[in-house]
Enzyme design. Structure first.
Site: not given
Length: 156
Positions: A48, A50, A78, A81
């Protein structure tokens, strides 16, 4: 900084990824790293935006902890993360659009409100929310349109 994160999201979209971008600044406000979603191209469910930015920042800082750092991201993090950001001791998270499906800063769950966690961070939401949210909505609308074209009888 959110505009720079949005520019990262554009790069993700160009690769066919969900367009999410992230920017990490150190405690002094200096740019540490940027990242965008790479789950498909890297065949990595953890890639992701992040996490990509966090990994690059940790390498740049030569430390897995980034106390006082600030993350700017175009979509609410999420749980995965947010967990990584807490472990890295990131001090503040600034996100644009809320994520009603997997958001862990209040939309689905709020991991930030658990005082028993060994690190606390703060979150600011809504920075360029409409612009970043619209960019995501346009992406998914276009993706659904392409899927319908493939499934249509005319496509056969």
């Amino acid at each position: 900084m959110m505009r720079l994160a949005l520019a990262q999201a554009v790069q993700a979209r160009e690769l066919g990824e969900v367009p999410v971008g992230a920017v990490l600044l150190d405690a002094d406000g200096q740019l540490l790293a940027t990242g965008f979603n790479r789950t498909i191209v890297d065949h990595d469910p953890t890639a992701h935006a992040e996490i990509v930015a966090l990994r690059a920042a940790a390498r740049a800082a030569q430390n897995y902890r980034l106390p006082g750092a600030t993350l700017y991201v175009t979509l609410e993090p999420c749980a995965m993360c947010l967990g990584a950001l807490l472990h890295a001791r990131v001090g503040r998270i600034v996100f644009a659009a809320a994520d009603p499906k997997t958001g862990a800063c209040g939309s689905v769950v709020n991991l930030l409100e658990h005082a028993t966690l060994n690190h606390q961070t703060t979150a600011v939401s809504g920075v360029l929310a409409e612009e970043c949210g619209q960019y995501l909505r346009d992406f998914f609308r276009d993706r659904r349109g392409k899927a319908k074209q493939v499934d249509s009888p005319e496509a056969s």
